[in-house]
Scaffold this active site. Sequence first.
Site, PDB file in Angstrom:
ATOM      1  CB  THR A 135      -0.893   0.040   1.255  1.00 18.07           C
ATOM      2  OG1 THR A 135      -0.044   0.103   2.390  1.00 18.07           O
ATOM      3  CG2 THR A 135      -1.765  -1.195   1.365  1.00 18.07           C
ATOM      4  CD1 TRP A 155     -18.323  11.778  12.668  1.00 20.14           C
ATOM      5  CD2 TRP A 155     -18.782  10.007  11.370  1.00 20.14           C
ATOM      6  NE1 TRP A 155     -17.806  10.686  13.280  1.00 20.14           N
ATOM      7  CE2 TRP A 155     -18.075   9.576  12.509  1.00 20.14           C
ATOM      8  CE3 TRP A 155     -19.162   9.077  10.419  1.00 20.14           C
ATOM      9  CZ2 TRP A 155     -17.747   8.236  12.712  1.00 20.14           C
ATOM     10  CZ3 TRP A 155     -18.846   7.746  10.623  1.00 20.14           C
ATOM     11  CH2 TRP A 155     -18.146   7.331  11.764  1.00 20.14           C
ATOM     12  CD  GLU A 192      -5.146  -2.712   1.822  1.00 23.33           C
ATOM     13  OE1 GLU A 192      -5.437  -2.154   0.743  1.00 23.33           O
ATOM     14  OE2 GLU A 192      -4.673  -2.093   2.784  1.00 23.33           O
ATOM     15  CE  LYS A 196     -14.305  10.979  14.230  1.00 25.12           C
ATOM     16  NZ  LYS A 196     -12.888  10.975  13.873  1.00 25.12           N
TER      17      LYS A 196
END
Length: 530
Positions: free
Chosen positions: A177, A430, A320, A425
Site C-alpha cells: 500500500t 460527521w 488489499e 467531526k
Amino acid sequence: MQDVPLAITSLFEHGRRIHADSSVITWTDDGPMTSTFAEVGDRADRLAAALTRLGVGQGDRVGTFCWNNQTHLEAYLAVPSMGAVLHTLNIRLFPEQLAYVINHAADKVIIVDGSLAPLLAKVRDQLTTVEHIVVSGADADGLLGQTLDYETLLASERPGFEYPAMPERSAAAMCYTSGTTGNPKGVTYSHRSTYLHTFGIVSAQAMAFSQYDRLLLIVPMFHANAWGMPYAGWSVGADLVMPQQFLQGAPLAEIIEATRPTYSGAVPTVLNDILHTRPDADLSSLREIVCGGSAVPRSLIEAFETTYDVPVVQAWGMTETSPLAAIAKVPNGADPDDAMAWRARTGRPLPGVQIRICDDDGNPLPWDGEAQGEIEIRGPWITGSYHLDPSDEKFNDGWLRTGDVGSMEPNGFIQISDRAKDVIKSGGEWISSVDLENTLMGHPDVLEAAVVGVPDDRWDERPLACIVPAEGRPVDAGELRDYLAERVAKWWLPERWATIAEVPKTSVGKFDKKVLRQRYADGELDTIDL
Ligand code: ADP
C-alpha cells in the site's frame, strides 16, 4: 468436477495460444511499438528461463520498477508462472519507503526500466537482499553499479519454458500500500485470488472485456495490478495499449486518438487533466472508462458525457482487494432521472465479495442508507493478512477493515463518505469531506477542491476548503459558500477558505490531506474566514 488449480499460468497459456494475434502496443518517443501475444508469450518464456539461470526459484521475489510497457507485462506473465512472486514496486515512493519495501519483501532480482535507474539508484546502497538488477530499455549509465541487460539475457534463452504446476494457494504477486501513514504494508496475491478476480472483472457486471476490446492501461502496473486489466485483457485476447511515461492529459489524448482503445481506467485527477488540457480530443473509440481510487465527482462523470460522449463508471477497491470490489452500475429498474445519482455513488459489490458496515464496536449496522460506519469486506480476492505483519487491528472476525466510512442502501449500494482518518467531526457529528469536495468541484470556477478538518475551539473540528481555481477565474469564497448552501446541510458550510496553486497528491495521485492539514497547522495557508 476436475480439480484443476486456478493458476495464472493457465491464463497465460490460454492468451498466448488462443489469442496469439492480439496486440501489445507500447507507446514510445517514436510512436507505437507493437508485438503480438504470441511474441510476448515467447519472450516471457525466455525471461522465465533467464531468471531461473540467475537463481530465482519458487517463492523468490522478483521486483519490477517499470512503467506500463511490454517488459512489465512479460514479467507479469513469466514471474508468477515460473512459481516466483512478482513484486511491483511503486516508482513514486519516497526513497526510504522504497528501500523498506524491497528489503521487507526480500526481493532477489529487480527488473528496472533504464529511464528509471536514477530513482532506484537513490536506494541501491541500502538494498540488502537484491542479487541482480536487470535493466530494460535505456541504459542505466552505470548508476546502479553492476547490472545485467534484459535483451541480452533474453537473447541467450529459447521459448518453450516448462512451467511448474503451481498449487493455487501459492503466492503469485505482491504489492505494498502507498503508506500514507507509517510504513507501507505488503499484500500478497495468490494464483487463486488473481484468477478469480480476473473472472470477476471480465464479467459484464463489471468491465465486460472480450477479444473485441482494446484496453488502454493508464493505471500503473505497480499500483494494485493496474486494477487487474493486464491479466483480464490477456485472458480474453483484448489488445493492451501501454502508455509508459506519457501520462499527462495531452499525450494520453494523443495516444487515444492514435490507438483508438475501447476501454480504459484512471483515477479522477487523470481524467480531469485530459478534460482540461484536451476538451477537443476525439475519445469516441472508448465505450466506457472505469474511474476510482478516490471518490469520482458527479461533475466529472457529467463533463465526460457532455464533452466526449463517453460514459465514466465509478468503481471502488483497494490494494488489499486485488483491487476491484464494487462498481456503480445503475440498478435495474431505477428511475432514469436518478441514474446519475446512482452513478455518483460508490457502487455495489461484485459477485463473491461480501460487504458490511460496522459501528465503533465492530457490530454490523443496518443497510438503510442512513447508518454510517466503517466498511468491512470479505471474499476470495480480499487479503486475509499483511506480509510479515502479525497485528490484527485491520481485521474484525475475518473481515478486512477498510478504513473507509460510509452507508449502505437496502439494495447493496455503498456510499463512501470519507476515509476514517479524513472524516471531519464537528460537535460530535460527521461531515463528509468528500461530499463537500465533489460539490465544490461542480462549480465552474473550481478546478480542484480539497476539504480537511482543522481544530476549532467550539466544535472540535470544522472544515477548511482549499480551492484550486480554474484558469483565469479568481475564487470568490462567498459565492462558493452560497453555492454550497443550496446543496449541503447548513452546518456543513466551511467558515475557513484558502486558495492554493495545487492540491498535494500522494504517490498514486490521491489528494494528500495530511500535507494540507500540516500546512494549515504551520500557518502556511493564506486563509480567509467567512
Ligand atoms: P492506498 O491505500 O495505498 O492509498 P489504494 O489504492 O489501495 O491505495 O487505496 C484504496 C482507497 O482508495 C480506498 O480505501 C478508498 O479510501 C479509496 N477509494 C478507492 N476507490 C474509491 C471510490 N470510488 N470512492 C471513494 N474512495 C475510493
